[in-house]
Design an enzyme around this catalytic site. Structure first.
Site, PDB file in Angstrom:
ATOM      1  CE  LYS A  64      -4.341  -1.999   0.441  1.00 23.72           C
ATOM      2  NZ  LYS A  64      -5.326  -1.070  -1.581  1.00 23.72           N
ATOM      3  CB  SER A 281      -3.774 -11.149   1.694  1.00 23.93           C
ATOM      4  OG  SER A 281      -2.463  -9.895   1.883  1.00 23.93           O
TER       5      SER A 281
END
Lengths: 321, 100
Positions: A64, A281
């Site tokens: 991110k 994830s």
């Protein structure tokens, strides 16, 4: 082994004079390693490789950093931030950590809407970085956090710049400009499949759009939870979630549903068999990438490991067994 | 009767209802009765062996049942149970603020 031998071994791979002094934290974003999976892929033919982009090497600890930094830079360039205006967004954790990291580095105050069931590690990191946190109803999940962020942005446009990671094109453009080209160069253009989880969808849409331009035959494969109620942090079950504005499903060749339990199991295997201590994830991405690779006679399957496992240590069920 | 709060992703399986009054003397009995009334919930909450799926968290008031007696935790009339997914594990010190 004596000290001289030890020094020689290290110097074979590191020249001390080449260690960089960087101009800023931001320059460290991207250029993450691409690591082959070896021991969890021994059943594959030698002509098939699975490679993982190790995104925890970013300074904020996750993929991110790429979209957060690009969103911040675009907003600053367009005059939407500055003068004490606060960056506002909803996040389940990593995007918030990235905003808070670069917000601190650039002197931009950050307000985040975070579901209250975010892990204590994430909440502690966000507070340590000086972000203002508003916790949303855990029953409403990430969509509940989105609705609160929208409401606050509409009520106080003078106070907030609503970064809106789900609809902001600077999100996917970060991956178009960095993640995609890095994968292409790191595989010498030989990547055949890109497998990535869908949260905002920025990674797969941005990197995929670039790779499709330079390698028309590439297969773009999305990973998502098998059902709307799941424990795959950061991933969205698109059919039942608020659809991100940047999501372009016309780019995607295949979608692979993953059960939370198989992702958990893969997280443990990656730690114990590959030495890769990654987040949930990443486990889901690895399951899907290996599933794709099992169907191939030859190819380079690249997947994305968004973060490391540190922020998940308090999840007892994840590490049990 | 306890009231159990259903998270948004599971409301399609409870006819859109968010708060359900369910009988049971323990958390396990409440869950059994819940999935009997709404059978489509079963695979989302329980695994094939009948255990809770690893990302399912249940709170009574401010307490995670894992810190009490698990699914054997007694339930009193009027208790409010919160059912939420783990989105990154942990003790959720802030969840209690949102117990309905």
């Amino acid at each position: 082994m004596d000290i001289q031998t030890s020094q020689n071994l290290f110097q074979a791979s590191v020249t001390l004079s080449s260690l960089p002094t960087v101009r800023s934290l931001e320059t460290l974003v991207g250029n993450t390693p691409l690591i082959p999976l070896r021991r969890v892929t021994t059943h594959l033919p030698a002509t098939v490789q699975v490679l993982a982009k190790a995104e925890w090497f970013n300074p904020g600890g996750s993929i991110k950093d790429r979209p957060a930094l690009n969103i911040l830079r675009m907003a600053l360039a367009e005059g939407k931030l500055g003068g004490g205006k606060r960056l506002l967004d909803s996040t389940s954790g990593n995007m918030g950590i990235a905003y808070a990291t670069f917000g601190a580095a650039l002197g931009i105050p950050v307000t985040l809407i975070v579901p209250a069931n975010a892990s204590p590690e994430r909440i502690a990191i966000l507070k340590a970085l000086g972000a203002e946190l508003i916790l949303s109803d855990p029953s409403e999940g990430s969509d509940g956090a989105i609705r609160i962020a929208r409401q606050m942005a509409a009520q106080h446009p003078e106070r907030y710049y609503y970064a809106n990671q789900y609809d902001n094109p600077a999100n996917w453009q970060a991956h178009y400009c960095t993640t995609g080209p890095e994968i292409f160069h790191q595989t010498q253009g030989c990547v055949t499949h890109l497998v990535a989880g869908l949260g905002t969808s920025g990674t797969l849409i941005g990197a995929g759009r670039y790779l499709r331009e330079v390698s028309s035959g590439i297969q773009l494969i999305a990973v998502q939870p098998s059902s709307p109620f799941h424990g795959l942090e950061g991933l969205k079950h698109m059919p039942t979630a608020i659809r991100p504005g940047i999501f372009d499903d016309s780019l995607i060749d295949q979608t692979i549903p993953i059960e939370t339990e198989e992702a958990y199991q893969m997280v443990r295997r990656l730690a114990r068999e590959e030495g890769l201590f990654v987040g949930i994830s990443a486990g889901a991405a690895a399951v899907a990438a290996i599933r794709v690779a099992e169907q191939l006679e030859g190819g380079q399957v690249v997947t994305i490991f968004p973060d490391a496992g540190y922020k998940y240590l308090s999840d007892k069920a994840l590490w049990a067994s | 009767m306890a009231t159990i709060r259903i998270p948004t992703p599971l409301r399609p399986y409870t006819n859109g209802q968010s708060d359900l009054s369910i009988s049971g003397e323990t958390v396990g009995q409440v869950l059994d009765n819940l999935v009997q009334q709404y059978p489509a919930l079963r695979t989302h909450i329980f695994n094939e062996d009948g255990g809770l799926r690893p990302f399912v968290n249940l709170f009574i008031g401010e307490e995670n049942i894992n810190d009490l007696q698990g699914i054997s935790t007694p339930v009193q009339d009027g208790d409010r149970i919160l059912l939420i997914p783990s989105i990154a594990g942990g003790e959720y010190p802030n969840v209690a603020d949102f117990v309905p």
